[in-house]
Design an enzyme around this catalytic site. Structure first.
Site, PDB file in Angstrom:
ATOM      1  N   HIS A  40      -8.777   2.741  -6.174  1.00  0.00           N
ATOM      2  CA  HIS A  40      -9.896   2.350  -5.418  1.00  0.00           C
ATOM      3  C   HIS A  40     -10.422   3.402  -4.130  1.00  0.00           C
ATOM      4  O   HIS A  40      -9.486   4.454  -3.801  1.00  0.00           O
ATOM      5  CB  HIS A  40      -9.271   1.221  -4.470  1.00  0.00           C
ATOM      6  CG  HIS A  40      -8.862   0.005  -5.447  1.00  0.00           C
ATOM      7  ND1 HIS A  40      -9.215  -1.365  -5.138  1.00  0.00           N
ATOM      8  CD2 HIS A  40      -7.990  -0.097  -6.140  1.00  0.00           C
ATOM      9  CE1 HIS A  40      -8.852  -2.078  -6.075  1.00  0.00           C
ATOM     10  NE2 HIS A  40      -7.828  -1.377  -6.376  1.00  0.00           N
ATOM     11  N   MET A  73      -1.382   1.466  -6.874  1.00  0.00           N
ATOM     12  CA  MET A  73      -2.750   1.485  -6.834  1.00  0.00           C
ATOM     13  C   MET A  73      -3.201   2.440  -5.755  1.00  0.00           C
ATOM     14  O   MET A  73      -3.146   1.902  -4.509  1.00  0.00           O
ATOM     15  CB  MET A  73      -3.124   0.126  -6.551  1.00  0.00           C
ATOM     16  CG  MET A  73      -4.515  -0.043  -5.811  1.00  0.00           C
ATOM     17  SD  MET A  73      -5.034  -1.815  -5.589  1.00  0.00           S
ATOM     18  CE  MET A  73      -4.203  -1.956  -4.081  1.00  0.00           C
ATOM     19  N   PRO A  74      -3.610   3.558  -5.968  1.00  0.00           N
ATOM     20  CA  PRO A  74      -4.047   4.388  -5.070  1.00  0.00           C
ATOM     21  C   PRO A  74      -5.345   4.049  -4.170  1.00  0.00           C
ATOM     22  O   PRO A  74      -6.234   3.290  -4.752  1.00  0.00           O
ATOM     23  CB  PRO A  74      -4.475   5.907  -5.784  1.00  0.00           C
ATOM     24  CG  PRO A  74      -3.744   5.550  -7.065  1.00  0.00           C
ATOM     25  CD  PRO A  74      -3.592   4.230  -7.419  1.00  0.00           C
ATOM     26  N   ILE A  75      -5.384   3.994  -2.957  1.00  0.00           N
ATOM     27  CA  ILE A  75      -6.829   3.633  -2.208  1.00  0.00           C
ATOM     28  C   ILE A  75      -7.045   5.075  -1.352  1.00  0.00           C
ATOM     29  O   ILE A  75      -6.229   5.751  -0.637  1.00  0.00           O
ATOM     30  CB  ILE A  75      -6.551   2.801  -1.130  1.00  0.00           C
ATOM     31  CG1 ILE A  75      -6.067   1.292  -1.857  1.00  0.00           C
ATOM     32  CG2 ILE A  75      -7.549   2.417  -0.392  1.00  0.00           C
ATOM     33  CD1 ILE A  75      -5.480   0.199  -0.914  1.00  0.00           C
TER      34      ILE A  75
END
Length: 62
Positions: A40, A1-3
């Site tokens: 995100h 999940m890249p933020i």
């Protein structure tokens, strides 16, 4: 999940911000092979009084 955190000086419209997050999401999805719904993005908008370049506040620029 890249933020992804993006810091911006205030002044862009919601339409511009929508375009920005859409384009960034697509680029990350394509290049990192991550589904768009897992990406995100956090936008931090700074007041021009809180940002300086070369010793000059952005609020002092014309």
């Amino acid at each position: 999940m890249p933020i992804v955190h993006i810091d911006l000086v205030e002044g862009r419209s919601n339409e511009q911000l929508r375009g920005l997050v859409k384009d960034v999401t697509k680029a990350i999805s394509k290049n990192a092979d991550v589904p768009e719904e897992r990406i995100h993005i956090i936008l931090n908008e700074m007041k021009k009084d809180n940002y300086s370049v070369g010793g000059t506040l952005k609020s002092d620029e014309k």
